[in-house]
Scaffold this active site. Structure first.
Site, mmCIF file in Angstrom:
data_model
loop_
_atom_site.group_PDB
_atom_site.id
_atom_site.type_symbol
_atom_site.label_atom_id
_atom_site.label_comp_id
_atom_site.label_asym_id
_atom_site.label_seq_id
_atom_site.Cartn_x
_atom_site.Cartn_y
_atom_site.Cartn_z
ATOM 1 N N HIS A 1 17.636 -36.986 4.406
ATOM 2 C CA HIS A 1 16.778 -37.136 5.396
ATOM 3 C C HIS A 1 15.395 -36.867 4.887
ATOM 4 O O HIS A 1 14.501 -36.592 5.447
ATOM 5 C CB HIS A 1 16.879 -36.393 6.638
ATOM 6 C CG HIS A 1 18.179 -36.710 7.375
ATOM 7 N ND1 HIS A 1 18.579 -37.988 7.936
ATOM 8 C CD2 HIS A 1 19.490 -35.947 7.480
ATOM 9 C CE1 HIS A 1 19.863 -37.898 8.245
ATOM 10 N NE2 HIS A 1 20.529 -36.721 7.930
ATOM 11 N N GLU B 1 10.927 -16.040 -6.109
ATOM 12 C CA GLU B 1 10.172 -14.760 -5.947
ATOM 13 C C GLU B 1 10.279 -14.278 -7.499
ATOM 14 O O GLU B 1 9.277 -13.496 -7.756
ATOM 15 C CB GLU B 1 11.077 -13.757 -5.038
ATOM 16 C CG GLU B 1 10.978 -13.804 -3.694
ATOM 17 C CD GLU B 1 11.865 -12.852 -2.982
ATOM 18 O OE1 GLU B 1 11.240 -12.256 -2.054
ATOM 19 O OE2 GLU B 1 13.057 -12.676 -3.510
ATOM 20 N N ARG C 1 6.153 -0.807 -4.003
ATOM 21 C CA ARG C 1 5.799 -1.339 -2.852
ATOM 22 C C ARG C 1 4.915 -2.585 -2.938
ATOM 23 O O ARG C 1 4.750 -3.250 -2.047
ATOM 24 C CB ARG C 1 5.253 -0.306 -1.871
ATOM 25 C CG ARG C 1 6.054 0.723 -1.660
ATOM 26 C CD ARG C 1 5.493 1.926 -0.898
ATOM 27 N NE ARG C 1 4.687 1.550 0.277
ATOM 28 C CZ ARG C 1 5.515 1.833 1.551
ATOM 29 N NH1 ARG C 1 6.389 2.125 1.453
ATOM 30 N NH2 ARG C 1 4.884 1.444 2.731
ATOM 31 N N ASN D 1 -3.097 2.928 5.131
ATOM 32 C CA ASN D 1 -2.403 1.873 5.091
ATOM 33 C C ASN D 1 -2.184 0.915 6.256
ATOM 34 O O ASN D 1 -2.257 1.818 7.384
ATOM 35 C CB ASN D 1 -0.857 2.451 4.564
ATOM 36 C CG ASN D 1 0.067 1.346 4.365
ATOM 37 O OD1 ASN D 1 -0.158 0.175 4.393
ATOM 38 N ND2 ASN D 1 1.381 1.736 4.012
ATOM 39 N N GLY D 2 -2.427 -0.178 6.561
ATOM 40 C CA GLY D 2 -2.470 -0.737 8.022
ATOM 41 C C GLY D 2 -3.809 -1.529 7.990
ATOM 42 O O GLY D 2 -4.628 -1.706 6.918
ATOM 43 N N CYS E 1 0.866 -1.136 0.044
ATOM 44 C CA CYS E 1 0.032 -0.097 -0.036
ATOM 45 C C CYS E 1 0.870 1.316 0.143
ATOM 46 O O CYS E 1 1.695 1.354 0.808
ATOM 47 C CB CYS E 1 -1.038 -0.029 1.154
ATOM 48 S SG CYS E 1 -2.120 -0.932 1.087
ATOM 49 N N TRP F 1 -2.943 -2.779 -1.711
ATOM 50 C CA TRP F 1 -2.433 -4.265 -1.806
ATOM 51 C C TRP F 1 -3.663 -5.075 -0.811
ATOM 52 O O TRP F 1 -3.685 -4.754 0.321
ATOM 53 C CB TRP F 1 -1.108 -4.532 -0.949
ATOM 54 C CG TRP F 1 -0.354 -5.675 -1.283
ATOM 55 C CD1 TRP F 1 0.104 -6.268 -2.307
ATOM 56 C CD2 TRP F 1 -0.592 -6.780 -0.442
ATOM 57 N NE1 TRP F 1 0.585 -7.432 -2.208
ATOM 58 C CE2 TRP F 1 0.327 -7.997 -1.102
ATOM 59 C CE3 TRP F 1 -1.035 -7.152 0.800
ATOM 60 C CZ2 TRP F 1 0.474 -9.159 -0.336
ATOM 61 C CZ3 TRP F 1 -0.877 -8.304 1.473
ATOM 62 C CH2 TRP F 1 -0.124 -9.375 0.712
ATOM 63 N N GLU G 1 19.095 -18.344 0.056
ATOM 64 C CA GLU G 1 18.885 -17.236 -0.465
ATOM 65 C C GLU G 1 18.879 -17.453 -2.073
ATOM 66 O O GLU G 1 17.859 -16.685 -2.715
ATOM 67 C CB GLU G 1 19.909 -16.198 -0.118
ATOM 68 C CG GLU G 1 19.808 -14.888 -0.985
ATOM 69 C CD GLU G 1 18.620 -14.162 -0.854
ATOM 70 O OE1 GLU G 1 17.726 -14.234 -0.227
ATOM 71 O OE2 GLU G 1 18.572 -12.906 -1.562
ATOM 72 N N LYS H 1 15.558 -16.318 -4.353
ATOM 73 C CA LYS H 1 15.589 -15.359 -5.566
ATOM 74 C C LYS H 1 14.708 -16.207 -6.608
ATOM 75 O O LYS H 1 14.061 -15.408 -7.514
ATOM 76 C CB LYS H 1 16.907 -15.091 -5.918
ATOM 77 C CG LYS H 1 17.803 -14.077 -5.155
ATOM 78 C CD LYS H 1 17.096 -12.619 -4.978
ATOM 79 C CE LYS H 1 16.298 -12.567 -3.885
ATOM 80 N NZ LYS H 1 16.343 -11.858 -2.959
ATOM 81 N N LYS I 1 6.988 -4.868 -1.602
ATOM 82 C CA LYS I 1 8.455 -4.442 -1.030
ATOM 83 C C LYS I 1 8.508 -4.610 0.505
ATOM 84 O O LYS I 1 9.543 -5.057 1.203
ATOM 85 C CB LYS I 1 8.763 -3.229 -1.692
ATOM 86 C CG LYS I 1 10.151 -2.817 -1.207
ATOM 87 C CD LYS I 1 11.337 -3.705 -2.028
ATOM 88 C CE LYS I 1 12.421 -3.262 -1.774
ATOM 89 N NZ LYS I 1 13.470 -4.319 -2.021
HETATM 90 C C1 G6P Z 1 9.093 -8.870 1.670
HETATM 91 C C2 G6P Z 1 9.752 -8.720 0.480
HETATM 92 C C3 G6P Z 1 11.145 -9.645 0.539
HETATM 93 C C4 G6P Z 1 11.937 -9.029 1.714
HETATM 94 C C5 G6P Z 1 11.114 -9.161 2.960
HETATM 95 C C6 G6P Z 1 11.868 -8.423 4.190
HETATM 96 O O1 G6P Z 1 8.682 -10.050 2.057
HETATM 97 O O2 G6P Z 1 9.087 -9.535 -0.668
HETATM 98 O O3 G6P Z 1 12.051 -9.458 -0.622
HETATM 99 O O4 G6P Z 1 13.042 -9.779 1.927
HETATM 100 O O5 G6P Z 1 9.968 -8.679 2.913
HETATM 101 O O6 G6P Z 1 11.852 -7.022 4.116
HETATM 102 P P1 G6P Z 1 12.794 -6.033 4.679
HETATM 103 O O7 G6P Z 1 12.561 -4.731 4.344
HETATM 104 O O8 G6P Z 1 12.409 -6.175 6.321
HETATM 105 O O9 G6P Z 1 14.133 -6.520 4.564
#
Ligand code: G6P
Length: 587
Positions: free
Chosen positions: A487, A471, A28, A97-98, A2, A71, A464, A468, A582
């Site tokens: 396992h 996502e 965002r 927002n919230g 949002c 959102w 990670e 990547k 974001k």
């Molecule tokens: C969201 C994003 C991720 C990010 C996570 C944590 O889920 O999609 O890409 O890693 O938030 O965000 P931050 O701003 O706390 O690093």
């Protein structure tokens, strides 16, 4: 998640300014949007589902407007549910927002006294609540009294048709006020504002601001007038544009060598302070969400093997269930790009109340986490606009490497490793190397699963890498500790199942190669990533050795693979993956 943008000032292009502001906040994450402007003593509203893209708005000329990218949380993605929301008289417009946690209770109360609701959102109650207070008091007191009744964490901006002011208030989600020449802006993020002015106020929780001819800052709940604290943003508008790159994601991937060099050169004192805090603490916890949580995992390995220090790890959202043993001697290191992730900010607030020390490793200056922490290290990664985090992750890990080595009195060595890693990243970003990554991406285009394994620090790399891929390219990818294979996971290995093997030149090499053999024996297709080739690899992508900092170039390789895989899988805008935001400001 949002985005809010509001404008009031001399320009009569409020709708255009708000639309452009919303476009800058698109990153965002959102699924619908809307704008409201004041026309004489009325409010006009324009709302849409989908993306803003090339949208233009037919709203009339006006000097006051508010807008929102939504959102969806309460209620589906529909035009009716998009913000701004109006009251019964259509004179009050609210963007929010919230989450209003007590919205059902408020809605029932308002319905009982005759208010008519049109949307499924929690936000609409705010407009009706303000309408109710307006029956007996002025605009500002009505917003104050309505806001004081909301439970949960919210940021709102309100327009009222008869008024030439907009009013914003917040109790959790971020709001930044931009102060121009005879004009004011208010937005969820300074990114939306910096084009107009670099003079800003980061609103604190329970601040309310009245913006019109002048600015008046008020502390809630009682409504005392307070003096604003002005900040000057030190980055420019050009930093938030794509420049020659097709996507922000690619641009941000290419910015990483400088990010690492900056940390190697300039972070000696910061990391010394952090290592001293860890030294003095009785129990250190690192937490983060998503990508940042993997940086925290990397941190636990680094502190153990380099600094011989035990550091606990928790995912932000799980920390609430672990924090009973926090004391004033505990140190909490919260890691976050945005500094707004509610699953980080909320447990940090609880820890703060218990008197624990809070250190933040965060990218966004003025963010909630930045303000919560007594000890702050800024990532210095610059504005990161692609939803998928790249340069922030690299900065987090680089800072943790430097801190762990500083704890072990080996800071200079770490600086050299980081400089070496920056050079290695540059090699990966060269055309010849990218060509090989693209070839691999083409080969993986039809794969339904990709597995990634690593051990030790490379386990964090594997996690990670898989994130990547998920996502960015929507391919199902899982990161595992190499030892966990037999396992359970090995049951999933089939003929030609691609498996990325993270094999740095450290104590994990022999064991991870054995794991690669186990996968190969079951028909898996092995992609080796590391400084040393091996017969078991079907494809080998070399990442030169930079000790513990080798991880950084391996991650960059993974980012590029995810990016090209996304393009080859027909994903049009890898900057904004579906369903993701974001900064996730709701639980
Ligand atoms: C969201 C994003 C991720 C990010 C996570 C944590 O889920 O999609 O890409 O890693 O938030 O965000 P931050 O701003 O706390 O690093």
């Amino acid at each position: 998640m949002c985005g809010i943008f509001g404008y009031v000032g001399n320009s009569n292009n409020a709708a255009g300014i708000v639309l452009a502001g919303l476009r800058l906040l698109e990153y965002r994450g959102y699924d619908s949007w809307g704008i409201s402007v004041k026309r004489g003593k009325k409010l006009d509203v324009d709302k849409h589902t989908g993306k803003i893209e090339q949208a233009i708005t037919q709203l009339p000329k006006s000097t006051l407007g508010i807008g929102h990218t939504r959102w969806a949380t309460h209620g589906g993605v529909t035009t009716v549910n998009a913000h701004p929301h109006l009251d019964c008289t259509k004179e009050v417009a609210v963007v929010h927002n919230g989450i209003v946690e007590n919205f059902l209770e408020l809605k029932e109360e308002l319905q009982r006294i005759g208010h008519h609701f049109v949307s499924e959102t929690d936000t609409e109650v705010i407009a009706h609540l303000i309408e109710e207070y307006l029956k007996k008091e002025g605009f500002a007191s009505s917003v104050r009294d309505a806001f004081n009744r909301l439970k949960g964490l919210s940021a709102i901006v309100v327009a009222y048709a008869p008024s030439a002011e907009i009013i914003a208030a917040k109790s959790g989600s971020p709001l930044v006020v931009g102060v121009g020449d005879n004009e004011f802006f208010v937005a969820s993020d300074a990114v939306g504002i910096v084009k107009h002015t670099r003079r800003v106020i980061f609103m604190e929780d329970n601040d309310m601001v009245i913006l019109g001819k002048k600015l008046k800052l008020i502390r809630l709940p009682e409504g005392k007038v307070v003096k604003p604290l002005f900040h000057t943003i030190d980055w420019e508008f050009k930093n938030v544009q794509k420049g020659k790159y097709k996507h922000f994601l690619l641009k941000e991937i290419y910015e990483q060598p400088q990010v690492v060099e900056n940390i190697a050169i300039n972070y000696g004192a910061d990391t010394k302070r952090l290592s001293k805090l860890i030294e003095e603490a009785f129990g250190t916890f690192m937490l983060g969400c998503g990508t940042a949580s993997y940086a925290a995992i990397a941190g636990t390995y680094l502190f153990s093997r380099v600094a011989k220090k035990h550091v606990n790890f928790s995912i932000g959202s799980e920390f609430a269930y672990l924090e009973d043993y926090l004391t004033p001697k505990s140190l909490l290191i919260a890691i976050s790009q945005s500094g707004e992730t509610i699953d980080v900010v909320a447990p940090v607030e609880k820890a703060r109340k218990r008197g624990s020390q809070i250190a933040a490793i965060v990218n966004v200056i003025g963010s909630t986490l930045y303000r919560q922490a007594q000890h702050k290290i800024l990532l210095g990664a610059g504005v990161e606009k692609a939803v998928v985090s790249t340069k922030s992750f690299i900065a987090m890990v680089a800072i943790l490497i430097l801190t762990a080595y500083t704890s072990a009195k080996r800071q200079e060595e770490a600086k050299e490793l980081l400089m070496q890693a920056a050079g290695n990243i540059r090699v990966i970003l060269q055309n010849a190397y990218v060509k090989r990554i693209k070839e691999l991406a083409k080969k993986l285009v039809k794969s339904s699963h990709i597995f990634v394994i690593g051990r030790g620090l490379a386990y964090a790399t594997a996690l990670e890498t898989a994130l990547k891929l998920k996502e960015t390219s929507y391919v199902h990818a899982e990161g595992f500790a190499g030892g966990e294979l037999k396992h359970g996971v090995i049951a999933l290995i089939d003929n030609e199942t691609p498996c990325i093997v993270i094999a740095p030149n450290d104590e994990t090499y022999d064991d991870i190669i054995s794991n690669a053999q186990e996968i190969k024996a079951r028909g898996g297709f092995i992609i080796g990533v590391g400084p040393k080739n091996n017969n078991v690899f079907d494809i080998f992508l070399e990442t030169s050795d930079a000790g513990d900092a080798t991880m950084l170039s391996q991650i960059v390789l993974a980012q590029l693979l995810a990016y090209y895989l996304a393009l080859y899988r027909g994903i049009k805008d890898p900057d904004k993956p579906r369903n993701l935001a974001k900064s996730v400001t709701v639980k």
